[in-house]
Enzyme design. Structure first.
Site, mmCIF file in Angstrom:
data_model
loop_
_atom_site.group_PDB
_atom_site.id
_atom_site.type_symbol
_atom_site.label_atom_id
_atom_site.label_comp_id
_atom_site.label_asym_id
_atom_site.label_seq_id
_atom_site.Cartn_x
_atom_site.Cartn_y
_atom_site.Cartn_z
ATOM 1 N N HIS A 198 -0.549 11.548 -0.401
ATOM 2 C CA HIS A 198 -0.751 10.330 -1.177
ATOM 3 C C HIS A 198 -0.300 10.529 -2.627
ATOM 4 O O HIS A 198 0.319 9.648 -3.223
ATOM 5 C CB HIS A 198 -2.216 9.896 -1.128
ATOM 6 N N GLU B 234 0.837 -1.192 0.000
ATOM 7 C CA GLU B 234 0.000 0.000 0.000
ATOM 8 C C GLU B 234 0.878 1.250 0.000
ATOM 9 O O GLU B 234 1.471 1.606 1.023
ATOM 10 C CB GLU B 234 -0.922 0.007 1.223
ATOM 11 N N ASP C 134 1.971 -14.077 13.380
ATOM 12 C CA ASP C 134 0.710 -14.652 12.918
ATOM 13 C C ASP C 134 -0.176 -13.482 12.478
ATOM 14 O O ASP C 134 -0.763 -12.786 13.312
ATOM 15 C CB ASP C 134 0.065 -15.422 14.070
ATOM 16 N N LYS D 40 -8.367 -13.798 17.353
ATOM 17 C CA LYS D 40 -8.494 -13.405 15.951
ATOM 18 C C LYS D 40 -9.922 -12.995 15.578
ATOM 19 O O LYS D 40 -10.336 -13.131 14.425
ATOM 20 C CB LYS D 40 -8.026 -14.544 15.019
#
Lengths: 381, 381, 381, 381
Positions: B374, B80, B283, B209
């Site tokens: 950006h 990104e 993870d 999670k």
């Protein structure tokens, strides 16, 4: 302690050398990549190389979707042992049951700029103004993006603030950049027409990459529904558990979610999402939103299990972001998700894969073989 | 449509060949990896190669922690654009302000098996029994793991079910495998001593999670606190915004979170988490939990900004999982987070890095340069 | 428009006369009350009379509790037609099934003052200090109240703030006044010993009379568990529905709650709570907390329904507040809940009554007679 | 223990006699009421009399609403000492500041029947069907109620279930009965046209009288906005605190709410709601929904405090329910809320009154006089 220096260097090799010199740590392994520096110019700054995430394949997974029709081999990039085999196990069960039905219930992306005015009266007036000028705002959006389309502007007034949910369709792209750009133009148009104390392009109301109640109620990205009926014999032979046992576990898991105050209810959507998103060049932070979803199992007929899932926040793309990088591209190609009109297909496959992971882990927890499965994978690799 | 075949092949090359033959899609780029097949045996099944995620570095970030002391160059793996530069921007501001203070407020991991009994009376009795036999259960846990330690068992009774939160310390490991194994043994001991209708090793109550209210209230992994006071001149010169403007934006962002029903309140913890977790072999699905956290800004003194963050669910590790893979290892080495006793140091660095990302994005939204930033990155790469 | 005048008058009659004179509206009906003005001096200010809420009785309800043993006639003050008959219908079914088991799982009330310090370091130090001085704080609490007892102080640190959950047992009283007083003294002691920038006695963290996730996880008032197993024949004959139909509806209701993002899951705990709380002189605003609870039905055995409820926030009292007013006192007497040690008994009866209301409404929605039942009551009164 | 007997008696006197005979407890005080038995036939079953709740008056409260214009004396029925004086204190401050602005942002009530079909495909088809037949469904609704109007049907699909949010305007009535009746007819029409496995009239998705995330996002009853700017001198002289101190407390209170995972953020909306709802014959259980709302304070201008509130779930009525009972009627008359078109006026007054209570309690907590105020009231009555 003297201040550390900012990173120097005009290319990855120089940056690595600089870091090695200044920190004593070389970045050798990360220097080997399949992509050229210029390939990732739009993807990253301060590039030093690449991290390699092991890639496994699970499948075939049969999907009976509106866009995804057929059997798919799903790429999963992970370092968590047993993850791939868990998904594979569930995919096999789904495929044996004839496949998972998949539907795209919604497809939209929004951001919500905030306009701050003098008081609630002015805020309500602006909300009305936005409603009356939707066509103008759509025209402005159309000038800044050919791919995105402004579907609606939904004002939410709190005190002297208007949170203006600007809802777009974004096609195959994730679309956040085009949406940001278009809404920035919209905002500048609005404040030129209606005097505001100030405005902010974004302010958390959209809950992008953040878990929030709002994520339960509106499509954010693709909203995907999955369902299938698993015959009892498939449950028994491919999940190693009886329909009753599977549904009993599911009931306890649902109670666990409810008692814990969960947003949504599922066992581990996040695992499959992380692995597929890394493999396929998605914006990985979007798994925070995307993992808010619902799974439900119920006994139907004489001995069958009806499986339903709703994933309201699947923010996925098949163009833009990391989708064109060499390894990521190959993963999308493997799914037949390169080219126009493939984002919804991809979303359906992702949804079906996540359900596979749910069925497998629910079965393993229901039949008590969860630990055994983990041990076995650990031995075999 | 004939059923697709399960993947054949006893090694990555054979699997790739099989897939190419059966799907028409080659996995060439993914075949180039820095790790040998046997290196990832415990990390993945059905291995076919590796996905490469671009790696950038942000820093230096000065951290004044209990465990992390000094300036750090933080590896971020992402596709990104603008992410790395955003974090770097914030890190510079923090470093110029003298660094971020970091504290580990808690350190624990739990899973909650569910015991199903005949009725509430029996469930309450089991809850009492668990309380009276903690030492025995700790001894059983100690037999199955040398690294994890059972700290407590906290029963939660609903009807005829006992959700027994088994809380462990796990040291430098993420620890889920050791915890699963130990709790499986504990459960088998329990049901041998107290007749139960059935038990499940896990049932969603721990919300691993998964976003849930319970994640607000107990340490899950490392609970990290970060704070610092930014002098007004640093805010102005390094964040391009006045203290008042920054705090005003923050107030609107907080209202946005509250109106959206957010769990926690922050702008984009998830972005930094995803990038660091991929880089450092964590993870990645744990970012769902880890991103539930709180950021708050307030004006203090004449012209300063007090910044506070609480991250109750930082599940991180410096051993096990993907931490030993070549590229990931290099990233941890760069942070000085390899070896005994480094997990809390790593957690403090992660916490400080996330705060850097918050400050940068809040500033960009407050001063209206979000889009400009950006665009610029997009041009420069 | 000239400013309106503050209400004048030193007794109810004068206030009513003043209001009649100034607004043109007499308060005749409200002037007739069974209590004398001096009876309610501690209950209200600016007294003008009383509002009459119709009182009905439902029962008998058989409760097999630790404290409540026997059959009870439950007073319900309401203006909503069908409410009393709904509860009565469910009570009969419970009683026919042998009664509802009831347990008090926890009994505590807390408020959380907030101490604001210079930074997180100081906040953590205060949190440690509080832990080290619990005995002192308990002694201070003991000086201000003979009935309440400080059980624990649980500090929650966020940035430079310590939210210090002060947990009390309050016996038969609701206890908020005694807790406020004791904690005010505790706070003054704390800030004398540890310099703080400022402190607030309360700051929303306890979520008193407000729905919050924290209400799911700690007893607030009495935490009550109810369960019973209803034989299939009782379900059919007294609820007019088969066990399967009842549980099927319950499953859909649970999905409705989950999809709506509910805190807890139940159909209408709030109705019974409001009616009992008004009748029995409770603090009616506490139904906001108290209605956050869980109901679950499951098929067990051949043809039976297992019913479980958890009510973690039943803030009730049998002394203080409105419990001594004439009509309210009669209602508590009817339940045998006047005198020492009756608050837990009352809590168990309330819990069982709420479950009765759940069974009745679930049955009416499952068998399609919901509308018919409402119509019938409307005709018969 | 022999089974207790159901309550006998065809009128209140007989029921009281029966209860006295069978339980030994007389209901004397409750027998004195201003209403005749036949007056409450639609309000209650098993009537035995009335409970008296002390009634106080707070005011004047100046409201600058769309519907409520002027100064009001607000009736509050409560047994909690200090409640009336707290609201009065805040009302005076608001009135001195020129009054509270009030707006009705939305006005609707919905229930969501659930249709259960064979699978998701059929559910999606039904959702489409509902959209295509809105006019038909509106016509059916119109046949069953002259006062309610079906505005929209919004289907929410999960698996094989359609939760069909049927949104009505209900005018001055609370409207739940008319909505239930109309939707029952709609459902029967739907299942006659589209074969369903079964349907339920209601299933928790609307979260009536239950706290749920959905309550943040849609008007349920009247959605009311309140705002005003309090000059610094009014804050100081009438709230006994400086603007800065008031807003500082508010910031800590907001953090307390956020850390506790609150739905909405306010200090004690529930207190005022309970007291007004009892006084004015509202459905008291609705305070569970109605208390989910937002209050925010911010410093503006040189020295002023901007106050904003949003109450999305004010379910109120000025006809039906308990509004016609003698004492309740007098309370509504005092507010000028009897007669056509007064429900929105009533909602605006309620909203402004709640804000008064917030300002008063925030001030008392900010200036440390909370305990003092409680003590004083206790002495003076």
């Amino acid at each position: 302690m003297p201040a550390a220096q900012p990173i120097m260097g005009i290319n990855p090799a120089m940056r690595r050398a600089w870091l090695a010199h200044n920190t004593g740590h070389a970045l050798d392994a990360t220097s080997h990549t399949a992509f050229a520096d210029e390939d990732v110019r739009a993807n990253i700054e301060n590039l030093v190389g690449a991290v390699e995430v092991p890639l496994g394949i699970a499948g075939p997974l049969r999907v009976n979707g509106t866009y995804a029709k057929g059997s798919f081999y799903v790429p999963l990039a992970t370092t968590e042992g047993t993850l791939v085999s868990t998904y594979q196990y569930g995919m096999r069960a789904i495929s044996e049951a004839g496949g998972a039905n998949a539907y795209v219930l919604g497809d939209a992306l929004d951001i919500a700029p905030c306009f701050v005015l003098a008081d609630a009266r002015a805020a309500i007036a602006l909300a009305d103004w936005l409603g009356a000028h939707l066509a103008d705002l759509q025209a402005i959006a159309a000038e800044s993006t050919a791919h995105g389309r402004l579907l609606d502007v939904r004002p939410h007034v709190f005190g002297r603030r208007v949170f203006a949910q600007c809802v777009f369709s974004t096609g195959d792209a994730m679309g956040m950049n085009m949406v940001n750009l278009a809404v920035d133009r919209i905002c500048r148009h609005v404040v030129a027409a209606v005097p505001c104390e100030r405005f902010y392009l974004r302010c958390n109301y959209s809950s992008d990459k953040k878990p929030a109640a709002i994520n339960l109620f509106r499509p954010y990205g693709k909203e995907v529904a999955i369902d299938l009926t698993m015959p009892g014999e498939v449950v028994r032979s491919h999940l190693g558990v009886s329909p009753r046992e599977l549904v009993d576990f599911s009931a306890t898991g649902r109670l666990g979610s409810i008692q814990a105050g969960a947003l949504g209810t599922n066992a581990h959507f996040a695992n499959g999402l992380a692995a597929i998103f890394i493999a396929c060049g998605q914006d990985v932070a979007q798994i925070v939103n995307a993992s808010i979803g619902f799974l439900d199992l119920e006994l139907v007929g004489d001995d069958d299990v009806y499986v339903a899932a709703r994933l309201p926040n699947l923010v996925v793309a098949t163009v833009g972001g990391g989708t064109a990088l060499p390894t990521q591209r190959e993963c999308l190609e493997l799914l037949g998700c390169v080219g126009d009109g493939t984002a919804r297909k991809f979303a359906e496959i992702v949804g079906a894969a996540l359900v596979a992971g749910e069925l497998a882990i629910c079965a393993a927890l229901a039949n008590g073989r969860f630990i055994e499965a983990h041990r076995q994978n650990r031995r075999q690799g």
